[in-house]
Write an enzyme that holds these catalytic residues in place. Structure first.
Site, PDB file in Angstrom:
ATOM      1  N   GLN A  86      47.059  49.979   4.101  1.00 22.56           N
ATOM      2  CA  GLN A  86      48.426  49.914   3.579  1.00 22.56           C
ATOM      3  C   GLN A  86      48.986  48.502   3.582  1.00 22.56           C
ATOM      4  O   GLN A  86      50.051  48.249   3.023  1.00 22.56           O
ATOM      5  CB  GLN A  86      49.335  50.823   4.396  1.00 22.56           C
ATOM      6  CG  GLN A  86      49.552  50.351   5.818  1.00 22.56           C
ATOM      7  CD  GLN A  86      50.258  51.361   6.685  1.00 22.56           C
ATOM      8  OE1 GLN A  86      49.651  52.281   7.214  1.00 22.56           O
ATOM      9  NE2 GLN A  86      51.571  51.197   6.820  1.00 22.56           N
TER      10      GLN A  86
ATOM     11  N   HIS B 249      54.662  56.326  12.965  1.00 20.82           N
ATOM     12  CA  HIS B 249      53.454  56.133  12.168  1.00 20.82           C
ATOM     13  C   HIS B 249      52.817  57.485  11.872  1.00 20.82           C
ATOM     14  O   HIS B 249      52.914  58.417  12.675  1.00 20.82           O
ATOM     15  CB  HIS B 249      52.468  55.259  12.950  1.00 20.82           C
ATOM     16  CG  HIS B 249      51.317  54.727  12.156  1.00 20.82           C
ATOM     17  ND1 HIS B 249      51.472  54.107  10.944  1.00 20.82           N
ATOM     18  CD2 HIS B 249      49.980  54.725  12.403  1.00 20.82           C
ATOM     19  CE1 HIS B 249      50.278  53.728  10.486  1.00 20.82           C
ATOM     20  NE2 HIS B 249      49.365  54.101  11.348  1.00 20.82           N
TER      21      HIS B 249
ATOM     22  N   ASN C 242      42.987  55.744  10.449  1.00 22.26           N
ATOM     23  CA  ASN C 242      44.190  54.941  10.306  1.00 22.26           C
ATOM     24  C   ASN C 242      44.196  54.327   8.905  1.00 22.26           C
ATOM     25  O   ASN C 242      43.202  54.416   8.173  1.00 22.26           O
ATOM     26  CB  ASN C 242      44.212  53.848  11.381  1.00 22.26           C
ATOM     27  CG  ASN C 242      45.614  53.413  11.735  1.00 22.26           C
ATOM     28  OD1 ASN C 242      46.544  53.607  10.963  1.00 22.26           O
ATOM     29  ND2 ASN C 242      45.773  52.812  12.902  1.00 22.26           N
TER      30      ASN C 242
END
Length: 458
Positions: free
Chosen positions: A75, A373, A394
């Site tokens: 990201q 998160h 992740n």
């Protein structure tokens, strides 16, 4: 200073008097351990000093059930973790249907629509609250962050349902999708300016406010187009599978692409949360005022449940062959270079000679935690029917952990995981029935309304 009367004692207790400061300094100097820790922490990051190496070296990264055989996504400098985690969940089935090893939906496409929808959502909230003072707590909360990057599971589902999806090739990343700060700065100022104008038009009625809202949205549209590009209405989709066989679907709309390649029934998923505060009973649904991104979407609703149920359903889902979306407070007890989480990873009590006694409920009540998160569970280590370790995809790139896949000990799950997305059919009957009850409405500033937006490992 004289301590012979009550007034003197009260003054000393209430103020940082010179005598009290001298006592603190003497107490600090009297303990050799304080000087030792001072020497260590002034030269070395405190996490390196507090790290319990017995815990770190005792973490086994293997798991009994392991789903991922794809590359981790990144990201970058954006808070799109919730969106990446959702798309990472959906890409598993899409890659299988396409017959490819690795596949990504366009995160930039969904970002564009989230920003535009969220601008409209914010402006509608401003219109609704325009009769309140600007320093009203709800109005202040809305103005504090009118269009951040963070989000929730239900917000992800709302975007896919309304706007569909496209492959990454149809709307690739841009400078601003990968680093959203400058774009967000312009959007926030634009929306706060719009809020000022809409509040000023309150006396003229909602019609006048919505006429001006269209002008504000036109400006937001321009900013998004300049920073992110234009979302495609149709695109040509063709690809080569892992066996070098060529395929062509032809021209598709985003809705048609999503219908063809989203293999999970998103409408059947519910959001389970673990909120152990006494004010939040288990077996009840909750919603948070003004939480959302799409005005005409179903409200964001949580079902509160014991942490043991969140663990069991996540474990059973993974064992059944499907990853699990989840949200957590990511930075607590995290070692980024090793890619691990454990509830006892750092011994801060030993460093500071001070106990840290807040439990999960206390941390929520006293603003020491919230969901920051979102990620994806892709593996679990099961021993005697119980989970003891989790494998996590992740969205911070491949440089950390096992090429972007991290290890979470089960102790950390209990303390710092807040929510998971599961199928309604997996719930016990009494909890499934609770979904049909009206939700308890929490204020806009409640910590359970926090948006997952952690950008990258520090």
């Amino acid at each position: 200073m004289t301590f012979g009367n009550d007034d003197s004692r009260e003054a000393m207790d209430r103020s940082l008097t010179p005598d009290r400061l001298e006592l603190f300094e003497k107490e600090f100097a009297a303990r050799p351990a304080n000087r030792l820790m001072q020497n260590a922490v002034t030269q070395t990051p405190v996490d390196d000093v507090a790290l319990d190496r017995r815990v770190l070296t005792g973490i086994d990264h293997s798991v009994s059930h392991h789903l991922d055989d794809w590359k981790a996504t990144n990201q970058r400098q954006s808070g799109r973790c919730w969106m990446f985690a959702g798309l990472n969940l959906l890409r598993v089935g899409a890659a299988r249907k396409l017959g490819v090893k690795d596949f990504e939906f366009s995160q930039n496409y969904l970002l564009w629509w989230d920003k535009f929808e969220r601008a409209n959502h914010f402006l509608e909230a401003v219109i609704e609250t325009s009769g309140r003072d600007v320093d009203d707590r709800t109005v202040a909360h809305l103005l504090a962050d009118p269009i951040g990057d963070g989000g929730q599971w239900n917000m992800f589902v709302a975007l896919v349902a309304k706007h569909g999806l496209v492959p990454k090739s149809a709307m690739p990343e841009t400078e601003s999708s990968s680093s959203t700060r400058a774009m967000n700065r312009a959007l926030k100022t634009l929306l706060r300016q719009g809020a000022r104008d809409l509040r000023g038009l309150a006396a003229e009625g909602v019609g006048a406010q919505r006429t001006h809202k269209r002008e504000v949205l036109a400006a937001v549209h321009r900013v998004l187009g300049i920073h992110l590009g234009t979302p495609p209405q149709r695109f040509l989709w063709q690809w080569e599978d892992k066996n070098k066989e060529f395929h062509r679907d032809g021209w598709l709309t985003p809705a048609e692409f999503a219908a063809a390649y989203v293999q999970l029934p998103l409408e059947e998923y519910v959001c389970l949360v673990h909120d152990p505060r006494e004010s939040s009973p288990f077996g009840r649904t909750f919603t948070v005022e003004y939480l959302g991104n799409v005005v005409d979407a179903p409200p964001v609703v949580y079902l509160n449940a014991p942490i043991e149920l969140l663990k069991r359903l996540a474990m059973e889902t993974i064992v059944g062959g499907e990853p699990v979306w989840f949200g957590c407070d990511v930075e607590k007890m995290m070692r980024a270079d090793a890619g691990v989480w454990d509830a006892a990873l750092f011994d801060y009590a030993a460093v500071y000679d001070t106990p840290f006694t807040l439990d999960k409920a206390d941390r929520l009540l006293h603003h020491d935690t919230q969901m920051t998160h979102a990620m994806l569970f892709t593996g679990v280590d099961v021993v005697d029917g119980e989970p003891r370790r989790w494998r996590v995809e992740n969205s911070w790139g491949e440089e950390k952990a096992d090429k972007g896949f991290w290890t979470m000990n089960d102790s950390w799950f209990g303390e710092h995981v807040f929510e998971t997305a599961v199928r309604r059919s997996a719930l016990p009957p009494e909890l499934a029935a609770a979904l049909d009850q009206p939700p308890i409405v929490l204020p806009a500033w409640d910590p359970m309304g926090a948006l997952a937006d952690r950008a990258f490992p520090g």
